[in-house]
Motif scaffolding. Structure first.
Motif, PDB file in Angstrom:
ATOM      1  N   TRP A  64      -1.278  -2.428  -6.064  1.00  0.00           N
ATOM      2  CA  TRP A  64      -2.656  -2.273  -5.569  1.00  0.00           C
ATOM      3  C   TRP A  64      -3.407  -3.598  -5.654  1.00  0.00           C
ATOM      4  O   TRP A  64      -4.085  -4.010  -4.719  1.00  0.00           O
ATOM      5  N   LEU A  65      -3.277  -4.291  -6.783  1.00  0.00           N
ATOM      6  CA  LEU A  65      -3.915  -5.603  -6.933  1.00  0.00           C
ATOM      7  C   LEU A  65      -3.390  -6.566  -5.875  1.00  0.00           C
ATOM      8  O   LEU A  65      -4.156  -7.327  -5.268  1.00  0.00           O
ATOM      9  N   LEU A  66      -2.074  -6.504  -5.617  1.00  0.00           N
ATOM     10  CA  LEU A  66      -1.489  -7.404  -4.623  1.00  0.00           C
ATOM     11  C   LEU A  66      -2.027  -7.096  -3.237  1.00  0.00           C
ATOM     12  O   LEU A  66      -2.343  -8.004  -2.466  1.00  0.00           O
ATOM     13  N   SER A  67      -2.169  -5.773  -2.892  1.00  0.00           N
ATOM     14  CA  SER A  67      -2.692  -5.464  -1.558  1.00  0.00           C
ATOM     15  C   SER A  67      -4.164  -5.826  -1.438  1.00  0.00           C
ATOM     16  O   SER A  67      -4.614  -6.216  -0.370  1.00  0.00           O
ATOM     17  N   PRO A  82      -7.114   2.003   4.242  1.00  0.00           N
ATOM     18  CA  PRO A  82      -6.853   3.187   5.083  1.00  0.00           C
ATOM     19  C   PRO A  82      -5.671   4.032   4.615  1.00  0.00           C
ATOM     20  O   PRO A  82      -5.784   5.255   4.511  1.00  0.00           O
ATOM     21  N   LEU A  83      -4.540   3.385   4.306  1.00  0.00           N
ATOM     22  CA  LEU A  83      -3.347   4.134   3.901  1.00  0.00           C
ATOM     23  C   LEU A  83      -3.538   4.863   2.581  1.00  0.00           C
ATOM     24  O   LEU A  83      -2.901   5.869   2.324  1.00  0.00           O
ATOM     25  N   LEU A  89       0.820  -1.214   0.000  1.00  0.00           N
ATOM     26  CA  LEU A  89       0.000   0.000   0.000  1.00  0.00           C
ATOM     27  C   LEU A  89       0.851   1.259   0.000  1.00  0.00           C
ATOM     28  O   LEU A  89       0.550   2.218  -0.711  1.00  0.00           O
ATOM     29  N   SER A  90       1.940   1.269   0.799  1.00  0.00           N
ATOM     30  CA  SER A  90       2.814   2.454   0.845  1.00  0.00           C
ATOM     31  C   SER A  90       3.459   2.692  -0.514  1.00  0.00           C
ATOM     32  O   SER A  90       3.527   3.833  -0.991  1.00  0.00           O
TER      33      SER A  90
END
Lengths: 119, 144
Positions: free
Chosen positions: A63-66, A77-78, A9-10
């Motif tokens: 993004w897909l991985l998270s 949230p992040l 996410l970061s």
């Protein structure tokens, strides 16, 4: 497993912000060009366009991985911090002037996104 | 494309938001069918993605196509707006995704009060951002 999700996410937030700045820089390539197709041609020949495409492509991947690591309702949230991060970077690197109204709007949007996405 | 009006640029922001929301929904739908398993190697994910049935691959490709269209509309909109002004407007795609995820079958999301409050705060933020900018920068209306 969750800590890996936060890393994903970061990285997504960082890549998204850089991608936005690069897209803005790409608009300079067609500022003197007329017509939609010639503009697109000038755009895809500019380096910032490809920097943006690579950043956003990688951001999509992380993004897909998270999304796969976290439950859908907990994934984000992040991500709401990306509005503030992008605004700060556009101020530092593109020297955009950010009015009080704009900060207020950005702040509310980040809070709203966080409320929505944590809930 | 120096003559893009504020209205046209705002319409492109809208188009970009809709396309990116549609892409997000497709990605969600596909990733719900990927088993996160216990592996932490990048290879695991590629294997899982590569093992998806053809239908999901088509949905994923469609999502990527929507994303690309969204990016194109977005860059044209950015030729008119600051990044710090335009980017927060993409939050409207969260609102769209949420409404669609509750309304559409196959995404299994339920409406909650807290999410509804989040939607309202986002809408308030977008309103302040848009109305505030326009009233503090009347010069921008002249070429609209």
């Amino acid at each position: 497993m969750n800590s890996l999700g936060y890393v994903f996410l970061s990285v997504t937030v960082a890549l998204t912000a850089v991608g936005q700045l690069a897209q803005k820089l790409a608009t300079r390539s067609f500022s003197d060009v007329d017509g939609v197709l010639p503009c697109i041609r000038a755009m895809v020949r500019s380096r910032p366009f490809w920097l943006a495409a690579v950043c956003l492509g990688l951001a999509m991947l992380t993004w897909l991985l998270s999304l796969a690591v976290f439950e859908v309702s907990r994934a984000y949230p992040l991500l709401s911090s990306s509005f503030v991060v992008t605004a700060l970077m556009s101020r530092w690197f593109l020297h955009e002037r950010i009015s009080l109204y704009r900060w207020l709007g950005i702040g509310l949007i980040s809070c709203g996104a966080a409320i929505m996405l944590v809930a | 494309m120096s003559k893009l009006s504020t209205k046209a640029a705002a319409a492109l922001v809208g188009l970009s938001v809709i396309l990116s929301a549609a892409a997000q929904l497709l990605f969600r739908y596909v990733m719900q069918n990927v088993d996160p398993g216990t592996g932490i190697s990048a290879g695991h994910w590629f294997v899982e993605l590569a093992a998806l049935p053809g239908f999901f691959v088509v949905m994923l490709a469609l999502g990527i196509a929507f994303y690309s269209g969204s990016m194109l509309a977005w860059i044209f909109a950015l030729s008119r707006f600051d990044v710090s002004r335009a980017y927060p407007l993409l939050s409207l795609s969260y609102v769209l995704v949420y409404v669609a995820a509750v309304a559409l079958p196959g995404l299994h999301e339920t409406a909650t009060w807290s999410k509804f409050i989040g939607v309202m705060v986002i809408v308030a933020g977008v309103s302040i951002l848009s109305l505030g900018e326009d009233s503090t920068r009347p010069a921008r209306h002249t070429d609209a």
